[in-house]
Write a protein that holds these residues in place. Structure first.
Motif, PDB file in Angstrom:
ATOM      1  N   VAL A 180      16.144   6.622  -5.946  1.00 17.02           N
ATOM      2  CA  VAL A 180      15.238   5.484  -6.096  1.00 17.02           C
ATOM      3  C   VAL A 180      14.766   5.000  -4.734  1.00 17.02           C
ATOM      4  O   VAL A 180      13.582   4.682  -4.537  1.00 17.02           O
ATOM      5  CB  VAL A 180      15.940   4.352  -6.870  1.00 17.02           C
ATOM      6  N   GLU A 181      15.668   4.986  -3.774  1.00 16.16           N
ATOM      7  CA  GLU A 181      15.324   4.494  -2.445  1.00 16.16           C
ATOM      8  C   GLU A 181      14.265   5.386  -1.788  1.00 16.16           C
ATOM      9  O   GLU A 181      13.337   4.888  -1.128  1.00 16.16           O
ATOM     10  CB  GLU A 181      16.592   4.438  -1.568  1.00 16.16           C
ATOM     11  N   GLU A 182      14.404   6.701  -1.936  1.00 16.39           N
ATOM     12  CA  GLU A 182      13.406   7.615  -1.370  1.00 16.39           C
ATOM     13  C   GLU A 182      12.040   7.413  -2.032  1.00 16.39           C
ATOM     14  O   GLU A 182      11.005   7.468  -1.363  1.00 16.39           O
ATOM     15  CB  GLU A 182      13.861   9.064  -1.559  1.00 16.39           C
ATOM     16  N   ALA A 183      12.050   7.175  -3.341  1.00 15.98           N
ATOM     17  CA  ALA A 183      10.779   6.963  -4.044  1.00 15.98           C
ATOM     18  C   ALA A 183      10.107   5.675  -3.589  1.00 15.98           C
ATOM     19  O   ALA A 183       8.887   5.635  -3.382  1.00 15.98           O
ATOM     20  CB  ALA A 183      11.036   6.913  -5.557  1.00 15.98           C
ATOM     21  N   VAL A 184      10.883   4.619  -3.408  1.00 12.57           N
ATOM     22  CA  VAL A 184      10.325   3.357  -2.927  1.00 12.57           C
ATOM     23  C   VAL A 184       9.679   3.558  -1.555  1.00 12.57           C
ATOM     24  O   VAL A 184       8.552   3.095  -1.300  1.00 12.57           O
ATOM     25  CB  VAL A 184      11.425   2.274  -2.856  1.00 12.57           C
ATOM     26  N   ALA A 185      10.365   4.275  -0.667  1.00 11.59           N
ATOM     27  CA  ALA A 185       9.831   4.505   0.686  1.00 11.59           C
ATOM     28  C   ALA A 185       8.539   5.325   0.625  1.00 11.59           C
ATOM     29  O   ALA A 185       7.561   5.036   1.330  1.00 11.59           O
ATOM     30  CB  ALA A 185      10.871   5.218   1.547  1.00 11.59           C
ATOM     31  N   ALA A 186       8.523   6.350  -0.242  1.00 10.90           N
ATOM     32  CA  ALA A 186       7.342   7.213  -0.345  1.00 10.90           C
ATOM     33  C   ALA A 186       6.151   6.442  -0.899  1.00 10.90           C
ATOM     34  O   ALA A 186       5.005   6.658  -0.470  1.00 10.90           O
ATOM     35  CB  ALA A 186       7.659   8.417  -1.232  1.00 10.90           C
ATOM     36  N   LEU A 187       6.396   5.547  -1.854  1.00 12.06           N
ATOM     37  CA  LEU A 187       5.314   4.756  -2.432  1.00 12.06           C
ATOM     38  C   LEU A 187       4.849   3.668  -1.458  1.00 12.06           C
ATOM     39  O   LEU A 187       3.651   3.434  -1.292  1.00 12.06           O
ATOM     40  CB  LEU A 187       5.775   4.128  -3.751  1.00 12.06           C
ATOM     41  N   ALA A 188       5.799   3.000  -0.825  1.00 13.32           N
ATOM     42  CA  ALA A 188       5.459   1.892   0.074  1.00 13.32           C
ATOM     43  C   ALA A 188       4.656   2.376   1.272  1.00 13.32           C
ATOM     44  O   ALA A 188       3.768   1.669   1.766  1.00 13.32           O
ATOM     45  CB  ALA A 188       6.734   1.183   0.519  1.00 13.32           C
ATOM     46  N   GLU A 189       4.933   3.565   1.750  1.00 12.07           N
ATOM     47  CA  GLU A 189       4.239   4.077   2.943  1.00 12.07           C
ATOM     48  C   GLU A 189       2.739   4.219   2.707  1.00 12.07           C
ATOM     49  O   GLU A 189       1.926   3.989   3.602  1.00 12.07           O
ATOM     50  CB  GLU A 189       4.833   5.435   3.334  1.00 12.07           C
ATOM     51  N   LYS A 190       2.352   4.564   1.484  1.00  8.52           N
ATOM     52  CA  LYS A 190       0.935   4.792   1.179  1.00  8.52           C
ATOM     53  C   LYS A 190       0.283   3.631   0.430  1.00  8.52           C
ATOM     54  O   LYS A 190      -0.938   3.630   0.230  1.00  8.52           O
ATOM     55  CB  LYS A 190       0.786   6.073   0.343  1.00  8.52           C
ATOM     56  N   GLY A 191       1.066   2.671  -0.029  1.00  7.51           N
ATOM     57  CA  GLY A 191       0.496   1.520  -0.734  1.00  7.51           C
ATOM     58  C   GLY A 191      -0.276   1.936  -1.976  1.00  7.51           C
ATOM     59  O   GLY A 191       0.191   2.745  -2.780  1.00  7.51           O
ATOM     60  N   GLU A 192      -1.485   1.397  -2.126  1.00  8.52           N
ATOM     61  CA  GLU A 192      -2.299   1.671  -3.308  1.00  8.52           C
ATOM     62  C   GLU A 192      -2.746   3.131  -3.385  1.00  8.52           C
ATOM     63  O   GLU A 192      -3.231   3.574  -4.432  1.00  8.52           O
ATOM     64  CB  GLU A 192      -3.536   0.766  -3.324  1.00  8.52           C
ATOM     65  N   LEU A 195       3.442  -4.590 -11.046  1.00  7.47           N
ATOM     66  CA  LEU A 195       4.021  -3.807  -9.953  1.00  7.47           C
ATOM     67  C   LEU A 195       3.267  -4.055  -8.647  1.00  7.47           C
ATOM     68  O   LEU A 195       2.046  -3.938  -8.588  1.00  7.47           O
ATOM     69  CB  LEU A 195       3.985  -2.312 -10.297  1.00  7.47           C
ATOM     70  N   GLY A 196       4.022  -4.387  -7.595  1.00  7.48           N
ATOM     71  CA  GLY A 196       3.434  -4.599  -6.281  1.00  7.48           C
ATOM     72  C   GLY A 196       3.488  -3.327  -5.453  1.00  7.48           C
ATOM     73  O   GLY A 196       3.996  -2.291  -5.902  1.00  7.48           O
ATOM     74  N   PRO A 197       2.969  -3.356  -4.217  1.00  7.76           N
ATOM     75  CA  PRO A 197       2.999  -2.173  -3.347  1.00  7.76           C
ATOM     76  C   PRO A 197       4.425  -1.648  -3.171  1.00  7.76           C
ATOM     77  O   PRO A 197       5.336  -2.404  -2.837  1.00  7.76           O
ATOM     78  CB  PRO A 197       2.435  -2.695  -2.020  1.00  7.76           C
ATOM     79  N   GLY A 198       4.591  -0.366  -3.409  1.00  4.57           N
ATOM     80  CA  GLY A 198       5.904   0.249  -3.244  1.00  4.57           C
ATOM     81  C   GLY A 198       6.829   0.094  -4.429  1.00  4.57           C
ATOM     82  O   GLY A 198       7.916   0.671  -4.447  1.00  4.57           O
ATOM     83  N   GLU A 199       6.437  -0.675  -5.433  1.00  2.58           N
ATOM     84  CA  GLU A 199       7.302  -0.871  -6.601  1.00  2.58           C
ATOM     85  C   GLU A 199       7.008   0.176  -7.670  1.00  2.58           C
ATOM     86  O   GLU A 199       5.872   0.635  -7.816  1.00  2.58           O
ATOM     87  CB  GLU A 199       7.100  -2.261  -7.204  1.00  2.58           C
ATOM     88  N   PHE A 200       8.026   0.510  -8.443  1.00  2.72           N
ATOM     89  CA  PHE A 200       7.821   1.382  -9.597  1.00  2.72           C
ATOM     90  C   PHE A 200       8.849   1.057 -10.670  1.00  2.72           C
ATOM     91  O   PHE A 200       9.864   0.410 -10.422  1.00  2.72           O
ATOM     92  CB  PHE A 200       7.845   2.863  -9.197  1.00  2.72           C
ATOM     93  N   LEU A 201       8.546   1.511 -11.892  1.00  2.00           N
ATOM     94  CA  LEU A 201       9.406   1.240 -13.045  1.00  2.00           C
ATOM     95  C   LEU A 201      10.565   2.235 -13.062  1.00  2.00           C
ATOM     96  O   LEU A 201      10.347   3.448 -13.021  1.00  2.00           O
ATOM     97  CB  LEU A 201       8.588   1.369 -14.336  1.00  2.00           C
ATOM     98  N   VAL A 202      11.773   1.709 -13.142  1.00  2.97           N
ATOM     99  CA  VAL A 202      12.968   2.568 -13.170  1.00  2.97           C
ATOM    100  C   VAL A 202      13.419   2.834 -14.604  1.00  2.97           C
ATOM    101  O   VAL A 202      13.738   3.965 -14.974  1.00  2.97           O
ATOM    102  CB  VAL A 202      14.122   1.914 -12.372  1.00  2.97           C
ATOM    103  N   ALA A 203      13.436   1.782 -15.424  1.00  2.87           N
ATOM    104  CA  ALA A 203      13.966   1.936 -16.791  1.00  2.87           C
ATOM    105  C   ALA A 203      13.526   0.759 -17.634  1.00  2.87           C
ATOM    106  O   ALA A 203      12.985  -0.240 -17.127  1.00  2.87           O
ATOM    107  CB  ALA A 203      15.485   2.038 -16.774  1.00  2.87           C
TER     108      ALA A 203
END
Length: 289
Positions: A12-24, A160-168
């Motif tokens: 989950v932490e890696e996914a948050v970092a990958a999403l947050a780096e690119k934003g929208e 969902l904000g920048p870098g956020e995603f649904l886990v469950a």
């Protein structure tokens, strides 16, 4: 053709970092039945796709009669309805899961994707609301819970904000004498978008409804939690008159538009019909539970 970077984190932490780096410019991918179609059709442009299917937590499907149900955001529909214990405990959810696409789509599509796509017509969302589901979100600021009825904010948009995603998604264990149902109206027998949909759940004590939730699809910019419709039935015997009062409250909560699939007046009429039928199904299932 615009190049798109593909990454497949395993935590989950890696996914948050990958999403947050690119934003929208980054989007998560689970089953891909919506996002890939949108990219191919030019309706969405991204620089990075973050495939979340390799994260174990997003593939977890667990049910406990006391703790309830937890569905990872990447769990495909077929795993949910093929679990006999889950199918028996969450009948309204099964109604919706088995309606999404066809067999092939159900092998890929996830409830997480259906929720994050935030289509007003999303079949699983009224059922999730009826089952009192909560979305578990992870992001740069940590984790937070969002009631599913508050998750969609506009067509195609969510909380969902920048870098956020649904886990469950998490649903409480159904109490005794619980029943639920989801129904939709489409022009064809299957593989179509709902003109209108209604989900309902009830808890019965003898011949009295003690809890009731009603949610609607395709009749507003977002799925609708028709709280007044549920409240209209609580504390009453489920007579034809009481159900009609609840259905009228659901009609009042609907704010449909007219388009190629139906007029606003027609959709409002359908809300009354579908809410009545969904409530009757839920009540019957509660009596048989």
């Amino acid at each position: 053709m615009r190049p798109i970077e593909y990454v497949a984190p395993t935590t989950v932490e890696e996914a948050v970092a990958a999403l947050a780096e690119k934003g929208e410019a980054a989007r998560p991918l689970a089953g891909g039945t919506d996002i890939i179609v949108q990219l191919r059709g030019g309706r969405r442009a991204v620089d990075r796709i973050v495939d979340v299917k390799k994260i174990p937590e997003l593939n977890e499907l667990s049910y406990d009669p006391q703790a309830g149900l937890r569905i990872g955001a990447a769990v495909p529909c077929h795993r949910i309805y093929e679990d006999d214990a889950i199918a028996e405990a969450y009948p309204g959810l099964m109604d919706a899961v088995t309606l999404i696409g066809g067999i092939q789509i159900q092998g890929r599509a996830s409830l997480g994707g259906n929720l994050c796509n935030a289509a007003p017509s999303g079949d699983s969302i009224p059922a999730l609301i009826a089952h009192n589901a909560v979305a578990e979100v992870a992001g740069p600021g940590g984790r937070r819970d969002v009631p599913v009825e508050d998750f969609c904010t506009a067509p195609g948009r969510t909380v969902l904000g920048p870098g956020e995603f649904l886990v469950a998604m998490r649903m409480p264990a159904p109490p005794a004498n619980f029943g639920a149902s989801y129904l939709r109206f489409i022009p064809r027998n299957e593989m179509d978008i709902a003109v209108a949909g209604a989900g309902a759940s009830v808890v019965m004590d003898g011949d009295t409804v003690t809890e009731c939730r009603v949610a609607l699809a395709s009749v507003a910019p977002t799925p609708v939690f028709a709280e007044e419709a549920g409240a209209a039935l609580v504390g009453k015997a489920p007579s034809d008159e009481a159900i009609a009062e609840a259905a009228q409250a659901a009609r009042a909560a609907a704010k449909p538009i007219s388009d190629m699939r139906g007029t606003a007046e027609y959709r409002t009429h359908l809300v009354g019909v579908l809410t009545t039928r969904a409530l009757r199904n839920a009540i019957q299932r509660a009596k048989e539970a």
